[in-house]
Structures are given as structure tokens and as C-alpha cells.
Design an enzyme around this catalytic site. Structure first.
Site, PDB file in Angstrom:
ATOM      1  N   TYR A 141       0.841  -1.204   0.000  1.00  0.00           N
ATOM      2  CA  TYR A 141       0.000   0.000   0.000  1.00  0.00           C
ATOM      3  C   TYR A 141       0.875   1.252   0.000  1.00  0.00           C
ATOM      4  O   TYR A 141       0.691   2.161  -0.819  1.00  0.00           O
ATOM      5  CB  TYR A 141      -0.916  -0.005   1.221  1.00  0.00           C
TER       6      TYR A 141
HETATM    7  N1  LIG Z   1      -8.712   6.605   6.077  1.00  0.00           N
HETATM    8  C1  LIG Z   1      -7.450   6.908   6.349  1.00  0.00           C
HETATM    9  O1  LIG Z   1      -7.025   6.912   7.521  1.00  0.00           O
HETATM   10  C2  LIG Z   1      -6.487   7.263   5.253  1.00  0.00           C
HETATM   11  C3  LIG Z   1      -5.167   7.588   5.618  1.00  0.00           C
HETATM   12  C4  LIG Z   1      -4.270   7.917   4.614  1.00  0.00           C
HETATM   13  C5  LIG Z   1      -4.684   7.958   3.294  1.00  0.00           C
HETATM   14  N2  LIG Z   1      -5.969   7.631   2.965  1.00  0.00           N
HETATM   15  C6  LIG Z   1      -6.363   7.683   1.553  1.00  0.00           C
HETATM   16  O2  LIG Z   1      -7.536   8.484   1.428  1.00  0.00           O
HETATM   17  C7  LIG Z   1      -8.367   7.980   0.388  1.00  0.00           C
HETATM   18  C8  LIG Z   1      -9.762   7.691   0.949  1.00  0.00           C
HETATM   19  O3  LIG Z   1      -9.664   6.738   2.005  1.00  0.00           O
HETATM   20  P1  LIG Z   1     -10.943   6.143   2.738  1.00  0.00           P
HETATM   21  O4  LIG Z   1     -10.508   5.726   4.084  1.00  0.00           O
HETATM   22  O5  LIG Z   1     -12.086   7.078   2.578  1.00  0.00           O
HETATM   23  O6  LIG Z   1     -11.200   4.827   1.861  1.00  0.00           O
HETATM   24  P2  LIG Z   1     -12.574   4.109   1.412  1.00  0.00           P
HETATM   25  O7  LIG Z   1     -12.225   2.703   1.059  1.00  0.00           O
HETATM   26  O8  LIG Z   1     -13.643   4.323   2.429  1.00  0.00           O
HETATM   27  O9  LIG Z   1     -12.960   4.900   0.086  1.00  0.00           O
HETATM   28  C9  LIG Z   1     -12.309   4.682  -1.143  1.00  0.00           C
HETATM   29  C10 LIG Z   1     -13.356   4.647  -2.240  1.00  0.00           C
HETATM   30  O10 LIG Z   1     -12.667   4.521  -3.509  1.00  0.00           O
HETATM   31  C11 LIG Z   1     -13.481   3.709  -4.337  1.00  0.00           C
HETATM   32  N3  LIG Z   1     -12.663   3.124  -5.402  1.00  0.00           N
HETATM   33  C12 LIG Z   1     -11.631   2.253  -5.261  1.00  0.00           C
HETATM   34  N4  LIG Z   1     -11.151   1.895  -6.461  1.00  0.00           N
HETATM   35  C13 LIG Z   1     -11.881   2.578  -7.384  1.00  0.00           C
HETATM   36  C14 LIG Z   1     -11.854   2.629  -8.803  1.00  0.00           C
HETATM   37  N5  LIG Z   1     -11.002   1.881  -9.537  1.00  0.00           N
HETATM   38  N6  LIG Z   1     -12.740   3.437  -9.439  1.00  0.00           N
HETATM   39  C15 LIG Z   1     -13.638   4.184  -8.718  1.00  0.00           C
HETATM   40  N7  LIG Z   1     -13.702   4.167  -7.373  1.00  0.00           N
HETATM   41  C16 LIG Z   1     -12.834   3.365  -6.712  1.00  0.00           C
HETATM   42  C17 LIG Z   1     -14.072   2.654  -3.396  1.00  0.00           C
HETATM   43  O11 LIG Z   1     -15.245   2.036  -3.940  1.00  0.00           O
HETATM   44  C18 LIG Z   1     -14.331   3.457  -2.132  1.00  0.00           C
HETATM   45  O12 LIG Z   1     -15.664   3.941  -2.082  1.00  0.00           O
HETATM   46  C19 LIG Z   1      -7.665   6.740  -0.157  1.00  0.00           C
HETATM   47  O13 LIG Z   1      -6.885   7.119  -1.269  1.00  0.00           O
HETATM   48  C20 LIG Z   1      -6.748   6.323   0.994  1.00  0.00           C
HETATM   49  O14 LIG Z   1      -5.626   5.587   0.541  1.00  0.00           O
HETATM   50  C21 LIG Z   1      -6.890   7.295   3.929  1.00  0.00           C
END
Ligand SMILES: NC(=O)c1ccc[n+]([C@@H]2O[C@H](COP(=O)([O-])OP(=O)(O)OC[C@H]3O[C@@H](n4cnc5c(N)ncnc54)[C@H](O)[C@@H]3O)[C@@H](O)[C@H]2O)c1
Length: 304
Positions: A141
Site C-alpha cells: 500500500y
Molecule cells: N482513512 C485513512 O485513515 C487514510 C489515511 C491515509 C490515506 N488515505 C487515503 O484516502 C483515500 C480515501 O480513504 P478512505 O478511508 O475514505 O477509503 P474508502 O475505502 O472508504 O474509500 C475509497 C473509495 O474509492 C473507491 N474506489 C476504489 N477503487 C476505485 C476505482 N477503480 N474506481 C472508482 N472508485 C474506486 C471505493 O469504492 C471506495 O468507495 C484513499 O486514497 C486512501 O488511501 C486514507
């Protein structure tokens, strides 16, 4: 008012960014994958109830023409999670790197891209992590997010946000506070990976939304990476003690093997975010946890 596309809008952070951008008066188009199979069940319900107009696009394969008319694309879609990334095979590359490459190519205006504190590996003990510190990704990741950042740097009007352990209402079910709260409410021991001494710059989702909205229009050199994290790290054990206090219980802990590639400590220096985005995290962990616990109680009542 700007025309903004929010990708990953069925997800934890994306759903709240899409709603907040619409509330702020922007013209929002919400995008997520057709089956939203990656989104937690609660976020799937959020998608169905989302205020702004929505379209379903697999960003790794679909025609992304709808992105071209936006002033800003906030790209939050992706496949998050260090633990699951070891078993996810090519999907991590597809949904993080390939999707981002295609989004960056299709967008015409500013793109705000979600990255992660995991690009740093572990923070030291003497000072918080700054954006120009060396990167040491330690999981598939984290490696994919370093690649995402590399692509973003090659495009002029792009801002990269390095989010630190986001929590609050709507948190993904695989994340620590979600698992802990559900276990505590059910009277089960709390499942902790490792000895609970790992420390995190836990950051409330409302603070993350505020930084993300600010990044849509902030003046920043192309490709700039900005920490979006609370400056006071808290150990998992201390967070569990707080959680117990809010719930009025003495939580029991059940330890499991530590997760490979999970940093011992994350510790954000948010000075650049203050300078470029005018952003400082406002929500203390005790208040933020109370907020998340209230949400868990609400969804428990909703399924009765
Ligand atoms: N939650 C955290 O603590 C955290 C920390 C650091 C970074 N991030 C980053 O922030 C972003 C959002 O995280 P989150 O926790 O809301 O994740 P999440 O899994 O709740 O949301 C991600 C969304 O992206 C969609 N998705 C994935 N692949 C896709 C594709 N090919 N086409 C269209 N949609 C697609 C999924 O269906 C999902 O709804 C991500 O990039 C994650 O890596 C999150």
C-alpha cells in the site's frame, strides 16, 4: 463556486468531502466504482443517500471524459489499508496507481490527490515528520502511494495530501477505532495488532475535510505534498483508555500478531499545511472519539 469532481465519494473520507463541498456552495459531481464493492456497507448507504449528483465509473478502465469539465478533481478513490495490501495482489496497483495516472491525465484543472503518512515509514522519537524527510514505504500500500505521488509531481496543478490515521463517524470497518468500538459495544475484548505501544497522529475526519477543501483553491507549487495530521501522537493503548472512559467501561484487550509494514509511530508536523492551507487540526482525540462512538450507537439503532 467551483465545479468539483470528488472520486471515492462512496468512501469514508470522500462521502464527507462531497457533502461538505456541496454545503459550501460548490457544484459537486460524486464519482465511485460501479459496484462500490470496496466501500464499507455504511458508505454504500451513504452513497445512495448522497446529496450531490453521482456517477459510477471504474477509474482504472472507464472513459474519464466527465472529469474534464471540472475546475477541481479531488481524487480520494483508491484501495486503502496496509494489512489488506499484502494479499490484494495487483488490485492495489490497479486502484491506486493506474486509477491515479488516468485521473491525472483526464483532469484539466487542479487535482488534489490523497496520499498517506505510510510513505514515511516510522517517525523518529525526537521530532515530527516533515514533508522533505526521506520516504521509507514498508508495505505494498505504502509503495503504491509513493508511486501515486511520483505521478502527481509530474503534473503542474496538483496538490498531494498525506493523511494521517483518519477517524470519526463513517470510519472504515477495517480500521482500529471502528473495530475497537464495535467490540466494546458488544462486550467483546478489543482486537489489537501488536502490543498497543504503536503511536499515531490520529486525525478527525472533519479536520481532514477542512484541509481537503482548502487544498482545492490554495496557492501551492505543482506537486507539493502536504501533511494532514494531528501534531500530537497517541499510543493505541492510551486511545483505548480514552475510549473506555467515554464508553464507561474497562476494555479488555486481545492481542494479535503485529501487521507487517505497520509503522511504530506516525507523527505529523503540520507546519506546511498551516502555511499553505491556513489549516490547523482542531479536534482533540477525546472529543473525536466521543463523536465516533455516537455514530456507532446510531448505526446500531438503525439496523434494529
Ligand atoms: N482513512 C485513512 O485513515 C487514510 C489515511 C491515509 C490515506 N488515505 C487515503 O484516502 C483515500 C480515501 O480513504 P478512505 O478511508 O475514505 O477509503 P474508502 O475505502 O472508504 O474509500 C475509497 C473509495 O474509492 C473507491 N474506489 C476504489 N477503487 C476505485 C476505482 N477503480 N474506481 C472508482 N472508485 C474506486 C471505493 O469504492 C471506495 O468507495 C484513499 O486514497 C486512501 O488511501 C486514507
Amino acid at each position: 463556486m467551483v465545479r468539483v469532481v470528488v472520486t471515492g465519494a462512496a468512501g469514508f473520507i470522500g462521502s464527507r468531502v462531497a457533502e461538505a463541498a456541496a454545503e459550501a456552495g460548490h457544484d459537486v459531481l460524486a464519482v465511485d466504482a460501479p459496484d462500490r464493492s470496496l466501500a464499507p456497507a455504511t458508505a454504500r448507504r451513504t452513497w445512495d443517500a448522497l446529496g450531490p449528483p453521482r456517477i459510477e465509473l471504474d477509474l482504472a478502465s472507464a472513459d474519464l471524459a466527465p472529469l474534464a469539465s471540472a475546475d477541481v478533481v479531488v481524487h480520494l478513490a483508491g484501495r486503502p489499508g496496509i494489512r489488506s495490501s499484502w494479499d490484494a495482489g495487483d488490485a492495489v496497483h490497479r486502484d491506486n496507481v493506474v486509477a491515479t495516472r488516468r485521473v491525472l491525465a483526464a483532469a484539466r484543472g487542479r487535482v488534489v490527490v490523497a496520499s498517506s503518512s505510510s510513505v514515511y515509514g516510522s517517525a523518529g522519537r525526537d521530532r515530527p515528520t516533515r514533508e522533505d524527510d526521506p520516504l521509507a514505504p514498508a508495505s505494498p500500500y505504502a509503495v503504491s502511494k509513493v508511486a501515486v505521488e511520483g505521478l502527481a509531481r509530474r503534473r503542474p496543478d496538483t496538490v498531494v495530501l498525506r493523511y494521517f490515521s483518519v477517524y470519526g463517524p463513517g470510519q472504515r470497518p477495517d480500521m482500529a477505532f471502528h473495530r475497537f468500538t464495535e467490540a466494546a459495544l458488544a462486550g467483546r475484548p478489543l482486537p489489537v495488532f501488536g502490543d498497543g505501544r504503536k503511536a499515531r497522529s490520529f486525525t478527525h475526519v472533519d479536520d481532514v475535510v477542512a484541509a481537503t477543501l482548502a487544498a482545492m483553491t490554495a496557492e501551492a507549487p505543482g506537486g507539493t505534498a502536504i501533511n494532514v495530521g494531528h501534531p500530537e501522537p497517541v499510543t493505541v493503548r492510551a486511545a483505548i483508555a480514552l475510549l473506555g472512559r467515554v464508553l464507561g467501561v474497562r476494555p479488555e484487550i486481545e492481542t494479535a500478531e503485529p501487521v507487517a509494514g505497520d509503522a511504530d509511530r506516525t507523527w505529523a508536523d503540520p507546519s506546511l499545511a498551516r502555511e499553505l492551507l491556513g489549516w490547523t487540526p482542531r479536534i482533540a482525540l477525546a472529543d473525536g472519539l466521543a463523536d465516533q462512538i455516537a455514530w456507532h450507537r446510531e448505526i446500531a439503532l438503525a439496523v434494529l
